[in-house]
Design an enzyme around this catalytic site. Sequence first.
Site, PDB file in Angstrom:
ATOM      1  N   TRP A  25       6.893  11.752  -0.967  1.00 34.43           N
ATOM      2  CA  TRP A  25       7.954  11.873  -1.975  1.00 34.43           C
ATOM      3  C   TRP A  25       7.474  11.532  -3.378  1.00 34.43           C
ATOM      4  O   TRP A  25       8.228  11.627  -4.332  1.00 34.43           O
ATOM      5  CB  TRP A  25       9.150  10.985  -1.615  1.00 34.43           C
ATOM      6  N   GLU A  71      14.733   7.781  -0.972  1.00 35.87           N
ATOM      7  CA  GLU A  71      15.171   6.429  -1.303  1.00 35.87           C
ATOM      8  C   GLU A  71      16.288   5.927  -0.397  1.00 35.87           C
ATOM      9  O   GLU A  71      16.313   4.755  -0.012  1.00 35.87           O
ATOM     10  CB  GLU A  71      15.607   6.339  -2.769  1.00 35.87           C
ATOM     11  N   GLN A 129      16.192  -0.699   3.228  1.00 28.55           N
ATOM     12  CA  GLN A 129      16.050  -1.656   4.333  1.00 28.55           C
ATOM     13  C   GLN A 129      15.272  -1.060   5.505  1.00 28.55           C
ATOM     14  O   GLN A 129      15.535  -1.365   6.669  1.00 28.55           O
ATOM     15  CB  GLN A 129      17.438  -2.118   4.811  1.00 28.55           C
ATOM     16  N   THR A 130      14.356  -0.179   5.183  1.00 28.46           N
ATOM     17  CA  THR A 130      13.629   0.531   6.236  1.00 28.46           C
ATOM     18  C   THR A 130      12.167   0.644   5.843  1.00 28.46           C
ATOM     19  O   THR A 130      11.857   0.958   4.692  1.00 28.46           O
ATOM     20  CB  THR A 130      14.228   1.940   6.425  1.00 28.46           C
ATOM     21  N   TYR A 159      22.009   1.747  10.149  1.00 28.63           N
ATOM     22  CA  TYR A 159      22.843   1.777   8.922  1.00 28.63           C
ATOM     23  C   TYR A 159      23.403   3.178   8.692  1.00 28.63           C
ATOM     24  O   TYR A 159      23.100   3.832   7.698  1.00 28.63           O
ATOM     25  CB  TYR A 159      22.032   1.343   7.711  1.00 28.63           C
ATOM     26  N   TYR A 181      19.379  -0.452  -7.259  1.00 25.31           N
ATOM     27  CA  TYR A 181      17.984  -0.155  -6.928  1.00 25.31           C
ATOM     28  C   TYR A 181      17.742   1.351  -6.907  1.00 25.31           C
ATOM     29  O   TYR A 181      16.817   1.865  -7.557  1.00 25.31           O
ATOM     30  CB  TYR A 181      17.570  -0.759  -5.573  1.00 25.31           C
ATOM     31  N   ASP A 215      13.657  -4.506  -5.741  1.00 23.48           N
ATOM     32  CA  ASP A 215      13.835  -4.503  -4.293  1.00 23.48           C
ATOM     33  C   ASP A 215      13.173  -5.758  -3.716  1.00 23.48           C
ATOM     34  O   ASP A 215      12.752  -6.642  -4.455  1.00 23.48           O
ATOM     35  CB  ASP A 215      13.238  -3.228  -3.680  1.00 23.48           C
ATOM     36  N   CYS A 274       0.794  -8.357  -1.811  1.00 22.97           N
ATOM     37  CA  CYS A 274       1.610  -9.571  -1.918  1.00 22.97           C
ATOM     38  C   CYS A 274       2.655  -9.562  -0.804  1.00 22.97           C
ATOM     39  O   CYS A 274       3.857  -9.603  -1.035  1.00 22.97           O
ATOM     40  CB  CYS A 274       2.273  -9.629  -3.293  1.00 22.97           C
ATOM     41  N   CYS A 334      -4.178 -13.106  -0.937  1.00 17.67           N
ATOM     42  CA  CYS A 334      -4.480 -13.806  -2.186  1.00 17.67           C
ATOM     43  C   CYS A 334      -5.991 -13.894  -2.447  1.00 17.67           C
ATOM     44  O   CYS A 334      -6.426 -13.971  -3.600  1.00 17.67           O
ATOM     45  CB  CYS A 334      -3.893 -15.216  -2.160  1.00 17.67           C
ATOM     46  N   CYS A 344      -6.981 -11.076  -4.672  1.00 14.63           N
ATOM     47  CA  CYS A 344      -5.902 -10.600  -5.543  1.00 14.63           C
ATOM     48  C   CYS A 344      -6.342 -10.578  -7.011  1.00 14.63           C
ATOM     49  O   CYS A 344      -6.999 -11.499  -7.486  1.00 14.63           O
ATOM     50  CB  CYS A 344      -4.678 -11.493  -5.389  1.00 14.63           C
TER      51      CYS A 344
END
Length: 357
Positions: free
Chosen positions: A20, A33, A38-39, A78, A116, A134, A188, A195, A198
């Site tokens: 996408w 989106e 939540q996926t 959902y 969002y 998010d 992250c 880390c 990073c």
Amino acid sequence: MSFAVKLISWYREKGRDLPWRATHDAYIIWLSEIILQQTRVEQGMPYFHRFVEAFPMVTKFAEANEEDILRLWQGLGYYSRARNMHKAAKMVVNDFQGIFPNTYEEAIRLPGVGEYTAAAIASFASNEAKAVVDGNVYRVLARYFGIKEPINSGHGKKMFAEIAQEMLDGENPGIYNQAIMDFGALQCKPKNPLCADCIFQMECVAFQERFVDVLPVKLKGKGSRNRYFHYFIIMEDEQILMSKRGLGDVWTNLYEFPMIETAEDRSKLDLMTEADFTEYFEEDTVLTIVGKQIKHVLSHQNIYARFYVVGNPHALKKKKKSWNYHYYEKIDKLAKHKLIFSFLEKNEHLISAKQLE
DNA sequence: AACACGGGGAC
DNA sequence: GTCCCAGTGTT
């Protein structure tokens, strides 16, 4: 170098190549989106391809019948997302002349499109300077700035939204938004973040001060407490003893077997030494566990219930404090047996006064 | 502000 | 088991 420049540089080297991202078509971006709310990307990917193939344009989506949409959605969870998508597609046809909105102000009017998703559509489709916020963004910013404010409090949400907007690269909002989310997902991470290699080691407050692992802070959702109910099936003649639950607790005014509650789990032997138990029962009481422990999940508590048959007559002390006794009458032995059985099998250890009559 | 809404993966 | 995921809508 600024945060945004380093981040985008990281993204060009290590970012994911997701389907996408190859388009500026607001409709396709919207599709992706909503699916990704939540996926996880891996879970949503096959659904994205199926939806693009089935409904290559928003007009096709609007014309579809809801059952076909829901069938394609099956397994994603959902499901209101799918129903809202259908409404939104129709709204695009009716209110936006079939042209999918690519600005924040217009997109957020569509059902299922919140802050969002509107920011994502606007920044990816038309490079509007709106920062996405998010789960990834909360985590990256909380750690980078060492912010211990909870991300799900009213104040915290507002605070993170402001910081996210300040950090946004106004020249490249689309790329920046993709970058910060990929950074959160790949580098992250919530657990075991990378880390050690990073690019933000020097400026990341949480890393420098060694509290990466406690961020972001999130308010406990009221924390489900555990309660342990020990029910006693006490038969006297042809009757079973029941008691009525009082106010100020779950199941007000429903009847149940007499019971004792403990804050922790108890074995049968430990239970019999509880002060509450000795208040009610004689020392020679015989208990037999029946059935398995039952877990009853309520919104803010987990109730674990065990059932004991009291084997000897006159086990109950006559004086002392008493349960709110009622007798379950008008049942023969077989019915009594079935009653107990159904309570245990169906998790229905509670009955109403009407049933009791 | 608190909750409902889902299925799945990581640990 | 717990936590979290490219969150939103309702009360």
